[in-house]
Write an enzyme that holds these catalytic residues in place. Structure first.
Site, mmCIF file in Angstrom:
data_model
loop_
_atom_site.group_PDB
_atom_site.id
_atom_site.type_symbol
_atom_site.label_atom_id
_atom_site.label_comp_id
_atom_site.label_asym_id
_atom_site.label_seq_id
_atom_site.Cartn_x
_atom_site.Cartn_y
_atom_site.Cartn_z
ATOM 1 N N SER A 15 0.812 -1.221 0.000
ATOM 2 C CA SER A 15 0.000 0.000 0.000
ATOM 3 C C SER A 15 0.846 1.272 0.000
ATOM 4 O O SER A 15 0.344 2.338 0.311
ATOM 5 C CB SER A 15 -0.945 0.010 1.207
ATOM 6 O OG SER A 15 -0.223 0.009 2.410
ATOM 7 N N LYS A 29 -6.410 3.066 9.112
ATOM 8 C CA LYS A 29 -5.525 4.078 8.531
ATOM 9 C C LYS A 29 -6.132 5.480 8.644
ATOM 10 O O LYS A 29 -5.438 6.449 8.954
ATOM 11 C CB LYS A 29 -5.242 3.746 7.063
ATOM 12 C CG LYS A 29 -4.350 2.519 6.874
ATOM 13 C CD LYS A 29 -4.191 2.174 5.404
ATOM 14 C CE LYS A 29 -3.244 0.999 5.211
ATOM 15 N NZ LYS A 29 -3.075 0.629 3.802
#
Length: 361
Positions: A267, A310
């Site tokens: 990511s 996140k």
């Protein structure tokens, strides 16, 4: 159990050890596989026994610890860690009441403010659940009991300023956002088993022989992301005004701070691409923007996991804008409303959208 079809809970099946004496995983295979457990042969009863109607619930912390043949027979339900807001509510509604009762205290004798609880969660614990949080609340209760018994006070009110005296210095701190826009420094978003954190990525370049240096305990996946990011920019040098740069005479150094902590995951591609682009064009990156997503050799942005954790970590660190892959738009509803309302969420399907929103205009 007194019934033919009980529910069995098998805790921590990823902790099974295999040695030359026994292989418990093959026994588990025989017990859990519905295709063969209807005629399970028990060496104690010495009769075939039908286990096909028994409901087995197994728990594990790490899927990697379960052998592949056994994992293939399981229906896997992933449970993410509690968010900070969830931990706060669990502490207020359950843990404090439980520990007050265990220590013979009442609400009138001990109160802990919400700010103090959140500070404990953020700076004194690093866990997916609330086990350590419960221990720390118990420690506060014990010290409060001592104060009341010594007749120094009838009521203990715990605020943030009191925590160092009660629990000692805070062992943990979360990564803070960049103080100002900088060239070659981009804030990424990382998922951890304890929730999420922001991850600054730094890129520098200097005259050399075309070497590509990566430091900061990065795993293979992130090293590949770094190579893809650089190769994409090299291949599209004309488009991004990099055609005058001789990459063969430039050394590039990518560093992710906290070198002692191993980092990996698919990511960081967009973060690495943005950092390399910023370093070569000398365009600073906004300090209030964080991003997540993997990038391909054609510049497309691929979806990621752990968006909820996140986003919470970005919000906690003072980030106001996050850039996420377009395919993750369906996961925005998972972000707590209090966090979602404070964040500007930009979806991107190509690296161009990321660069457009991440760089200082």
């Amino acid at each position: 159990a007194g019934v033919m079809y009980p529910v069995f809970l098998l805790d921590d099946i990823d902790k099974m050890a295999i040695d030359y004496k026994c292989d418990p995983t093959s026994a588990m295979l025989e017990v859990l596989d519905p295709e063969q457990n209807s005629m399970f042969s028990d060496n104690y009863i010495e009769e075939p026994y039908d286990l096909s109607q028994v409901l087995f619930i197994a728990t594990a912390n790490d899927l990697g610890g379960i052998p592949e043949p056994l994992r293939d027979r399981l229906e896997i339900i992933e449970l993410s860690s509690y968010t900070e807001q969830e931990k706060l509510m669990i502490a207020k509604d359950h843990l404090i009441k439980k520990e007050l009762k265990n220590h013979g205290l009442t609400d009138e004798q001990l109160t802990i403010t919400d700010d103090a609880l959140m500070y404990i969660i953020r700076h004194y614990t690093r866990e997916a659940g609330v086990r350590q949080l419960e221990r720390l609340i118990a420690a506060i209760c014990r010290k409060s009991v001592l104060k009341i018994l010594k007749k120094t006070t009838d009521h203990v009110a715990v605020e943030v300023n009191d925590l160092e005296e009660l629990l000692g210095k805070a062992p943990f701190d979360h990564t803070k956002k960049q103080p100002k826009p900088q060239v070659g420094v981009v804030t990424g978003l990382a998922w951890t088993q304890f929730g999420g954190d922001i991850l600054p990525i730094e890129v520098n370049h200097f005259k050399g022989s075309g070497k590509f240096i990566v430091t900061g305990q990065l795993g293979d996946v992130m090293k590949e992301s770094a190579s893809i990011a650089l190769d994409y920019l090299k291949a599209h040098a004309d488009k991004y005004s990099l055609k005058d740069i001789d990459f063969d005479k430039q050394d590039i150094h990518i560093h992710v701070p906290e070198g002692a902590v191993k980092k990996d995951g698919p990511s960081a591609g967009v973060t690495l691409t943005t950092a390399i682009y910023s370093a070569f064009t000398q365009k600073p990156v906004r300090d209030d923007v964080a991003m997540t997503g993997e990038v391909t050799l054609t510049g497309n942005v691929l979806p990621i996991g752990g968006l909820k954790e996140k986003s919470i970590s970005a919000h906690r660190s003072g980030i106001h804008t996050i850039i996420i892959p377009k395919d993750n738009a369906k996961d925005i509803d998972d972000i707590p409303e209090s966090v979602r309302n404070d964040l500007t969420i930009i979806t991107a399907d190509h690296i161009d959208t990321v660069l457009e929103n991440a760089l200082v205009k």
